[in-house]
Design an enzyme around this catalytic site. Sequence first.
Site, PDB file in Angstrom:
ATOM      1  N   HIS A  58       1.089  -1.536  -0.001  1.00 60.44           N
ATOM      2  CA  HIS A  58       0.657  -0.208   0.075  1.00 60.44           C
ATOM      3  C   HIS A  58       0.882   1.000   0.046  1.00 60.44           C
ATOM      4  CE1 HIS A  58      -0.101   1.634   4.778  1.00 60.44           C
ATOM      5  NE2 HIS A  58       0.497   0.086   4.199  1.00 60.44           N
ATOM      6  N   ASP A  94       5.638   2.544   7.023  1.00 61.06           N
ATOM      7  CA  ASP A  94       4.412   1.990   7.018  1.00 61.06           C
ATOM      8  C   ASP A  94       3.751   2.898   6.183  1.00 61.06           C
ATOM      9  OD1 ASP A  94       1.328   0.928   6.827  1.00 61.06           O
ATOM     10  OD2 ASP A  94       1.181   1.697   9.108  1.00 61.06           O
ATOM     11  N   GLU A 138      -5.028   2.070   1.597  1.00 59.42           N
ATOM     12  CA  GLU A 138      -5.818   0.701   2.636  1.00 59.42           C
ATOM     13  C   GLU A 138      -5.448   1.212   4.003  1.00 59.42           C
ATOM     14  OE1 GLU A 138      -3.127  -1.915   5.670  1.00 59.42           O
ATOM     15  OE2 GLU A 138      -3.077   0.425   5.192  1.00 59.42           O
ATOM     16  N   GLU A 139      -4.976   2.625   4.245  1.00 57.83           N
ATOM     17  CA  GLU A 139      -4.969   3.043   5.672  1.00 57.83           C
ATOM     18  C   GLU A 139      -6.680   3.315   6.056  1.00 57.83           C
ATOM     19  OE1 GLU A 139      -2.757   2.342   7.598  1.00 57.83           O
ATOM     20  OE2 GLU A 139      -0.996   2.555   7.491  1.00 57.83           O
ATOM     21  N   ASP A 151       4.457  -4.860   3.856  1.00 58.84           N
ATOM     22  CA  ASP A 151       3.666  -4.264   4.388  1.00 58.84           C
ATOM     23  C   ASP A 151       4.553  -3.932   5.337  1.00 58.84           C
ATOM     24  OD1 ASP A 151       1.633  -2.355   5.774  1.00 58.84           O
ATOM     25  OD2 ASP A 151       0.129  -3.203   5.688  1.00 58.84           O
ATOM     26  N   HIS A 210       2.212   4.836  13.003  1.00 53.80           N
ATOM     27  CA  HIS A 210       1.462   5.369  12.605  1.00 53.80           C
ATOM     28  C   HIS A 210       1.470   6.259  13.753  1.00 53.80           C
ATOM     29  CE1 HIS A 210      -1.989   2.115  11.173  1.00 53.80           C
ATOM     30  NE2 HIS A 210      -1.119   2.800  10.603  1.00 53.80           N
TER      31      HIS A 210
END
Length: 513
Positions: free
Chosen positions: A266, A278, A311-312, A342, A442
């Site tokens: 992603h 990420d 994706e998120e 990922d 994140h």
Amino acid sequence: MSVRRTTTLAGVVALALGMGAIAAPPALAHGRGGGTSPEKFAQQISTRSVMRHLEAFERVAERNDGNRAALTSGYEDSARYVERTLRKAGYTTTRDPFTFDQEIVDAASLTVTGGATYEVDQMEFAPSTAEGGVTAPVSVPADPLGCAPEAWAGVDVAGTIAVVSRGTCPFATKATVAEAAGAVGVVVYNNTTGMLFGTLGAEGLVTVPVAGATQADGQAIVAAAAAGPVEVTLDTRFHTETAESFNVIAETRKGRDDNVVMLGAHLDSVEDGAGINDNGTGSAVVLEVAVQLAKQKKLNNTVRFAWWGAEELGLIGSTAYVEELATQEGELDRIATYLNFDMVGSPNYVIGVYDADESTYPAPVPVPDGSVATEEVFTGWFDSIDQPWVDSQFSGRSDYQAFIANGVPASGLFTGADGAKTEEEVALFGGTAGIPYDPNYHSPADDLSNVDRTALGIMAKAVGFATASLAQDTSAINGVSGPGDQGGHGKPWKPGKGRHGDGKGARVFEDAA
């Protein structure tokens, strides 16, 4: 890595020692078809080149409010970088558009009258409040879990906002029990660090608002209520808007059309940061593999590359792509296997391989035939170079979910997210036990300094080896070997018209307990 609208893989992907690995089959280890051997091709995927792509993604984020999130200029610029790089390498790129219903949060707060305001998250399938929220006293059950009517014995619940702890029973049970006792709102606070992102599991179970909160905030409210009456306002509201994003797709010009090996990662980040681990790492590795594979003179199988959008926000781009293929006769059957990458550069890393053979973890999702053989390409490579590895649960909690749900074999690599590293893993890979594999997961700190070059290099070469192996021979997976009739090549998959429906499932949540 994702699970929801605020987003992410909120659940921990557990990791433990890999067991029962076997070497790659000889056909995979020696590069049938006359091209560069997989072992030699792996060495062509240099850490330095992958890092250059990551540097480009970081520059993109710096120019675009610090992130590369879906539906932003940062995502657009990330896609343009991927497309430019691919076109320079000789690929034709395709933007694969999809539409979906995006939830726009209008309010998500719990405010103590005369005091602090706390952030909360409206649970899926919970009603919204009226504008301005619901104001009421706080009630706390005698048993903080609130799973049964007895938990509220002796507590005046009528007309209150119930505050209960996560644990033991589903969120829906906590909410329905509290509403039956007279609560006009429910707040469930986490039993670990981080915001609680939850679901009631179905529409119409309750008529009162239900929200998740952090453990610290919930405990603060409970402590205040224990000291005397506390009044709060719970305000949780959202509306939906139709949004459009896109995946970036490219495939090799060489190779048989009826046997496609697919790689994906992603491309979007969360809104809170640049998302360099990420999932800049997965995107950069797939990009460099594509660049180097374009130089190969002979491939038996087509190799298709995907950089997934949104994706998120809930695996939306990959799901839309697979759902469209499923409507086109034979398209999914053409895909021999799908490889997902990922987060492959975590600073407190493990070398994780999706556990398709369930040698360490039972899989909570179906494992399509051929997935074990795909896993063994990776584990065989690692064993051949004496590289320790561990199993990562075959959970479906990334962009391979839609593929396996439709019977396409899959595997992938993962260096860890917010789970805690074990002493056994430290013995294998170094690092620090008891802290997350990626402490900056994140967060705004997920920048270039957050990436471990050693982990990135190990994973990049593994991706290169697996890609070159399967580009020549997928017989261990689906019985197909050799070049076949390549005369029909030149008609790669292209997106259809009038695409993808409403994108239901734009949020994926933690288990409902």
